[in-house]
Design a protein around this motif. Structure first.
Motif, PDB file in Angstrom:
ATOM      1  N   GLY A   1       0.797  -1.225   0.000  1.00  0.00           N
ATOM      2  CA  GLY A   1       0.000   0.000   0.000  1.00  0.00           C
ATOM      3  C   GLY A   1       0.830   1.276   0.000  1.00  0.00           C
ATOM      4  O   GLY A   1       2.031   1.236  -0.279  1.00  0.00           O
ATOM      5  N   PRO A   2       0.201   2.405   0.349  1.00  0.00           N
ATOM      6  CA  PRO A   2       0.857   3.712   0.243  1.00  0.00           C
ATOM      7  C   PRO A   2       1.965   3.938   1.268  1.00  0.00           C
ATOM      8  O   PRO A   2       2.785   4.846   1.106  1.00  0.00           O
ATOM      9  N   GLY A   3       2.007   3.139   2.322  1.00  0.00           N
ATOM     10  CA  GLY A   3       3.029   3.338   3.353  1.00  0.00           C
ATOM     11  C   GLY A   3       2.659   4.464   4.311  1.00  0.00           C
ATOM     12  O   GLY A   3       1.666   5.166   4.114  1.00  0.00           O
ATOM     13  N   ILE A   4       3.463   4.611   5.343  1.00  0.00           N
ATOM     14  CA  ILE A   4       3.171   5.573   6.412  1.00  0.00           C
ATOM     15  C   ILE A   4       4.480   6.270   6.777  1.00  0.00           C
ATOM     16  O   ILE A   4       5.496   5.597   7.005  1.00  0.00           O
TER      17      ILE A   4
ATOM     18  N   ARG B   1       1.596   7.751  15.727  1.00  0.00           N
ATOM     19  CA  ARG B   1       0.260   8.303  15.950  1.00  0.00           C
ATOM     20  C   ARG B   1      -0.871   7.398  15.481  1.00  0.00           C
ATOM     21  O   ARG B   1      -1.980   7.475  16.002  1.00  0.00           O
ATOM     22  N   ILE B   2      -0.611   6.531  14.510  1.00  0.00           N
ATOM     23  CA  ILE B   2      -1.704   5.719  13.964  1.00  0.00           C
ATOM     24  C   ILE B   2      -2.319   4.772  14.994  1.00  0.00           C
ATOM     25  O   ILE B   2      -3.423   4.290  14.801  1.00  0.00           O
ATOM     26  N   PHE B   3      -1.606   4.529  16.110  1.00  0.00           N
ATOM     27  CA  PHE B   3      -2.164   3.638  17.135  1.00  0.00           C
ATOM     28  C   PHE B   3      -3.077   4.392  18.102  1.00  0.00           C
ATOM     29  O   PHE B   3      -3.684   3.808  18.975  1.00  0.00           O
TER      30      PHE B   3
ATOM     31  N   GLY C   1     -13.421   2.746   7.384  1.00  0.00           N
ATOM     32  CA  GLY C   1     -12.618   2.761   8.612  1.00  0.00           C
ATOM     33  C   GLY C   1     -13.290   3.551   9.729  1.00  0.00           C
ATOM     34  O   GLY C   1     -14.048   4.482   9.481  1.00  0.00           O
ATOM     35  N   THR C   2     -12.984   3.151  10.971  1.00  0.00           N
ATOM     36  CA  THR C   2     -13.550   3.856  12.123  1.00  0.00           C
ATOM     37  C   THR C   2     -12.472   4.660  12.851  1.00  0.00           C
ATOM     38  O   THR C   2     -12.785   5.448  13.732  1.00  0.00           O
ATOM     39  N   GLY C   3     -11.205   4.436  12.515  1.00  0.00           N
ATOM     40  CA  GLY C   3     -10.116   5.122  13.220  1.00  0.00           C
ATOM     41  C   GLY C   3      -9.796   4.459  14.557  1.00  0.00           C
ATOM     42  O   GLY C   3      -8.997   4.969  15.333  1.00  0.00           O
ATOM     43  N   LEU C   4     -10.418   3.298  14.810  1.00  0.00           N
ATOM     44  CA  LEU C   4     -10.203   2.629  16.102  1.00  0.00           C
ATOM     45  C   LEU C   4      -9.483   1.292  15.973  1.00  0.00           C
ATOM     46  O   LEU C   4      -9.056   0.715  16.967  1.00  0.00           O
ATOM     47  N   GLY C   5      -9.364   0.814  14.731  1.00  0.00           N
ATOM     48  CA  GLY C   5      -8.808  -0.530  14.506  1.00  0.00           C
ATOM     49  C   GLY C   5      -7.454  -0.755  15.164  1.00  0.00           C
ATOM     50  O   GLY C   5      -7.275  -1.710  15.924  1.00  0.00           O
ATOM     51  N   LEU C   6      -6.504   0.134  14.914  1.00  0.00           N
ATOM     52  CA  LEU C   6      -5.152  -0.084  15.436  1.00  0.00           C
ATOM     53  C   LEU C   6      -5.082   0.110  16.941  1.00  0.00           C
ATOM     54  O   LEU C   6      -4.262  -0.516  17.610  1.00  0.00           O
ATOM     55  N   SER C   7      -5.953   0.978  17.470  1.00  0.00           N
ATOM     56  CA  SER C   7      -5.878   1.121  18.921  1.00  0.00           C
ATOM     57  C   SER C   7      -6.464  -0.116  19.601  1.00  0.00           C
ATOM     58  O   SER C   7      -6.009  -0.508  20.669  1.00  0.00           O
ATOM     59  N   ILE C   8      -7.405  -0.775  18.947  1.00  0.00           N
ATOM     60  CA  ILE C   8      -7.903  -2.062  19.465  1.00  0.00           C
ATOM     61  C   ILE C   8      -6.770  -3.108  19.412  1.00  0.00           C
ATOM     62  O   ILE C   8      -6.522  -3.824  20.374  1.00  0.00           O
TER      63      ILE C   8
ATOM     64  N   THR D   1       4.639  -3.032   6.914  1.00  0.00           N
ATOM     65  CA  THR D   1       4.602  -4.328   7.603  1.00  0.00           C
ATOM     66  C   THR D   1       4.270  -4.077   9.070  1.00  0.00           C
ATOM     67  O   THR D   1       4.984  -3.345   9.751  1.00  0.00           O
ATOM     68  N   PHE D   2       3.171  -4.634   9.509  1.00  0.00           N
ATOM     69  CA  PHE D   2       2.806  -4.566  10.924  1.00  0.00           C
ATOM     70  C   PHE D   2       3.211  -5.889  11.563  1.00  0.00           C
ATOM     71  O   PHE D   2       2.925  -6.951  11.007  1.00  0.00           O
ATOM     72  N   THR D   3       3.913  -5.809  12.695  1.00  0.00           N
ATOM     73  CA  THR D   3       4.394  -7.028  13.344  1.00  0.00           C
ATOM     74  C   THR D   3       3.883  -7.126  14.778  1.00  0.00           C
ATOM     75  O   THR D   3       3.993  -6.175  15.546  1.00  0.00           O
TER      76      THR D   3
HETATM   77  P1  ADP Z   1      -9.095   3.034  10.235  1.00  0.00           P
HETATM   78  O1  ADP Z   1     -10.370   2.440  10.701  1.00  0.00           O
HETATM   79  O2  ADP Z   1      -9.223   4.455   9.804  1.00  0.00           O
HETATM   80  O3  ADP Z   1      -8.394   2.169   9.263  1.00  0.00           O
HETATM   81  P2  ADP Z   1      -6.996   2.300  12.109  1.00  0.00           P
HETATM   82  O4  ADP Z   1      -6.851   2.614  13.565  1.00  0.00           O
HETATM   83  O5  ADP Z   1      -7.086   0.869  11.735  1.00  0.00           O
HETATM   84  O6  ADP Z   1      -8.237   3.140  11.593  1.00  0.00           O
HETATM   85  O7  ADP Z   1      -5.772   2.946  11.348  1.00  0.00           O
HETATM   86  C1  ADP Z   1      -5.428   4.314  11.608  1.00  0.00           C
HETATM   87  C2  ADP Z   1      -4.892   4.964  10.351  1.00  0.00           C
HETATM   88  O8  ADP Z   1      -3.611   4.399  10.040  1.00  0.00           O
HETATM   89  C3  ADP Z   1      -5.737   4.731   9.115  1.00  0.00           C
HETATM   90  O9  ADP Z   1      -6.767   5.706   8.988  1.00  0.00           O
HETATM   91  C4  ADP Z   1      -4.738   4.826   7.988  1.00  0.00           C
HETATM   92  O10 ADP Z   1      -4.545   6.182   7.659  1.00  0.00           O
HETATM   93  C5  ADP Z   1      -3.442   4.313   8.633  1.00  0.00           C
HETATM   94  N1  ADP Z   1      -3.159   2.896   8.272  1.00  0.00           N
HETATM   95  C6  ADP Z   1      -3.483   1.798   8.987  1.00  0.00           C
HETATM   96  N2  ADP Z   1      -3.068   0.664   8.386  1.00  0.00           N
HETATM   97  C7  ADP Z   1      -2.455   1.059   7.242  1.00  0.00           C
HETATM   98  C8  ADP Z   1      -1.802   0.367   6.154  1.00  0.00           C
HETATM   99  N3  ADP Z   1      -1.689  -0.979   6.158  1.00  0.00           N
HETATM  100  N4  ADP Z   1      -1.274   1.117   5.160  1.00  0.00           N
HETATM  101  C9  ADP Z   1      -1.366   2.470   5.162  1.00  0.00           C
HETATM  102  N5  ADP Z   1      -1.984   3.193   6.137  1.00  0.00           N
HETATM  103  C10 ADP Z   1      -2.511   2.495   7.173  1.00  0.00           C
END
Ligand code: ADP
Length: 268
Positions: free
Chosen positions: A190-193, A200-202, A218-225, A248-250
């Motif tokens: 994907g686009p990368g971060i 901050r994404i967590f 997306g809900t913006g809560l996935g990664l914090s879960i 890559t998420f590990t």
């Molecule tokens: P969302 O429900 O918006 O996906 P997450 O908490 O799962 O919320 O992720 C937070 C943000 O991190 C996303 O809105 C997205 O911008 C970024 N993100 C998460 N996973 C990826 C990924 N695999 N590649 C690129 N950006 C990601």
């Protein structure tokens, strides 16, 4: 945070002492502030789909004679309702996770099975985006915890990989045991971060690209879960990424203590 740093200089010897005082009051105020923040964020996030549904209901009412417009508005209404449902589900999940130790009644968990289930739950989304979803490796040791919560965490990571990657790209899930830790990685094209966004994404409700995240459901809560589930299991989640080169998420989890005390390496 929650700590006051006091520097004391003792004259005339000139020695310096650093005194660390843990201030409980500050800690409580901080927790309260976080809770208030969460409530404010939740209200804001819930108002958006609720407002949209209400407007769409009015629009349907106004366009009663135009079947095509009614169908269009109803479709959008359905989408907003789904989003609202996902939000409510994530909010409930997150508040449950922030409570007491949810992994108390844990059991022996086979991560290979957890990953297989998480992949299975994402199969349809992957197919709809023509994404090749593959799993490699094996974890030969059990971890201790809650299989359903771990499935939710890994499903979220795979779901993100599928949603943010371009159509017809590849998502790979790798399993191995490394340095005594059961390790699952999810790699996308994907686009990368960027590095400054990686921490901050967590955070709850943090999104790199609001429009894109909302559009992809997306809900913006996935990664914090994910972060909460994994830390409740004594593990950690990290991200490696470079803009334009995927992510890559590990997830690393401690092996479950064996009766004989011996740790085993995985067969790859
Ligand atoms: P969302 O429900 O918006 O996906 P997450 O908490 O799962 O919320 O992720 C937070 C943000 O991190 C996303 O809105 C997205 O911008 C970024 N993100 C998460 N996973 C990826 C990924 N695999 N590649 C690129 N950006 C990601």
């Amino acid at each position: 945070q929650g700590t006051i740093v006091v520097q004391v200089r003792v004259a005339p010897i000139g020695e310096e002492y650093i005194l660390l005082l843990a201030d409980d009051r500050t800690e409580i105020t901080r927790t309260e502030a976080m809770r208030n923040d969460f409530v404010a964020n939740v209200s804001h996030e819930l108002k958006t789909p609720v407002g949209a549904i209400s407007l769409l209901a009015e629009a349907i009412d106004d366009a009663a004679d135009d079947a095509e417009a009614v169908r269009r508005f109803a479709g959008r209404m359905h989408k907003e309702a789904r989003r609202l449902g996902a939000l409510v589900q994530d909010i409930i999940e997150l508040s449950r996770l922030q409570g007491a130790d949810v992994v108390q009644g844990g059991t022996e968990v086979d991560l290979n099975a957890v990953v297989a289930e998480a992949v299975d739950r994402n199969k349809l989304t992957a197919e709809s985006r023509h994404i090749e979803l593959s799993v490699g490796g094996n974890i030969g040791v059990p971890v201790y915890g809650d299989a359903e919560l771990l499935t939710t965490a890994l499903r979220n990571l795979i779901d993100n990989a599928i949603r943010y990657a371009p159509e017809r790209s590849k998502v790979g899930v790798g399993l191995r045991v490394r340095e005594g830790l059961a390790t699952v990685s999810v790699t996308d094209q994907g686009p990368g971060i960027t590095p400054d966004q990686q921490d901050r994404i967590f955070e709850r409700f943090y999104r790199l690209d609001d429009a894109r995240s909302r559009q992809t459901g997306g809900t913006g809560l996935g990664l914090s879960i994910v972060k909460h589930v994994i830390s409740q299991h004594g593990g950690e989640v990290s991200v490696w990424s470079q803009p334009g080169q995927g992510s890559t998420f590990t997830v690393r989890l401690p092996e479950m203590e064996q009766e004989d005390g011996g740790a085993t390496e995985s067969v790859e």
